[in-house]
Motif scaffolding. Structure first.
Motif, short mmCIF file in Angstrom:
data_model
loop_
_atom_site.label_atom_id
_atom_site.label_comp_id
_atom_site.label_asym_id
_atom_site.label_seq_id
_atom_site.Cartn_x
_atom_site.Cartn_y
_atom_site.Cartn_z
N ALA A 1 0.82 -1.21 0.00
CA ALA A 1 0.00 0.00 0.00
C ALA A 1 0.86 1.26 0.00
O ALA A 1 1.89 1.32 0.66
N TYR B 1 -2.28 0.88 -4.59
CA TYR B 1 -1.96 -0.44 -4.06
C TYR B 1 -1.36 -1.25 -5.19
O TYR B 1 -1.84 -1.17 -6.33
N GLY C 1 -6.91 3.49 -5.77
CA GLY C 1 -7.85 3.44 -4.66
C GLY C 1 -8.87 4.56 -4.65
O GLY C 1 -9.68 4.64 -3.73
N VAL D 1 -10.70 4.07 -1.22
CA VAL D 1 -10.90 2.76 -0.60
C VAL D 1 -9.93 2.55 0.57
O VAL D 1 -8.89 3.18 0.64
N GLU D 2 -10.33 1.64 1.44
CA GLU D 2 -9.48 1.19 2.54
C GLU D 2 -9.05 -0.23 2.23
O GLU D 2 -9.86 -1.03 1.75
N TRP D 3 -7.80 -0.56 2.52
CA TRP D 3 -7.30 -1.92 2.34
C TRP D 3 -7.48 -2.65 3.66
O TRP D 3 -6.95 -2.25 4.70
N TYR E 1 -10.67 -4.36 -0.68
CA TYR E 1 -10.70 -2.91 -0.65
C TYR E 1 -12.15 -2.55 -0.38
O TYR E 1 -13.06 -3.09 -1.01
#
Length: 162
Positions: free
Chosen positions: A62, A69, A83, A92-94, A113
């Protein structure tokens, strides 16, 4: 009676042709003016993601500041995942341990994600799982061979400041 008279019994006003020509000219000039005063700007920036040896198959690296990513693919290629969710200002969040990714991830591995705005989720390869019908965007990844024999990974970021 002629066929034209039967199909079109009422004649068009004599000024109709000139009116249509004037309207077409006005709309065309407006479109040209609008395009010149509001140009579309596209900025492409090469991002150095580091040494190629840091990437492994099915492992996500990341880069939070770039909302980027990079994941290693089974065939040896690298896939970059943008993302930034298209059409919104969300990023987005990983979530590496989320089991919802096992549905679409290779070998049933966890990791997704997640869009915090809509709740949509994508696999670690960027494929839509739920809440979205489009995959995440995948920027171009190119190798950069250095004189010292190392290979760096370059990613083309499109409009990174947006």
């Amino acid at each position: 009676m002629s066929l034209a008279r039967r199909l079109f019994p009422a004649a068009a006003p004599g000024s109709l042709g000139m009116t249509v020509l004037f309207m077409f000219t006005a709309v065309s000039l407006f479109a040209i003016f609008w395009g010149r005063t509001n140009p579309v700007t596209i900025e492409v920036v090469k991002f150095d993601a580091g040494d190629v040896r840091q990437f492994a198959v099915h492992k996500v690296v990341a880069y939070p500041q770039q909302h980027l990513y990079i994941v290693g693919m089974p065939d040896g290629r690298l896939r970059a995942i943008d993302g930034r969710v298209e059409g919104s200002d969300c990023k987005v969040e990983w979530l590496p341990n989320d089991d919802r990714g096992a549905v679409r991830n290779p070998q049933g591995l966890p990791g997704i994600y997640r869009d915090p705005c809509s709740g949509a989720i994508w696999s670690f390869e960027g494929n839509a799982i739920s809440g979205a019908d489009q995959p995440l965007r995948t920027p171009v990844v190119t190798p950069d061979d250095r004189p010292d024999g190392t290979q760096r990974v370059q990613v083309e970021l499109v409009n990174p400041s947006r």
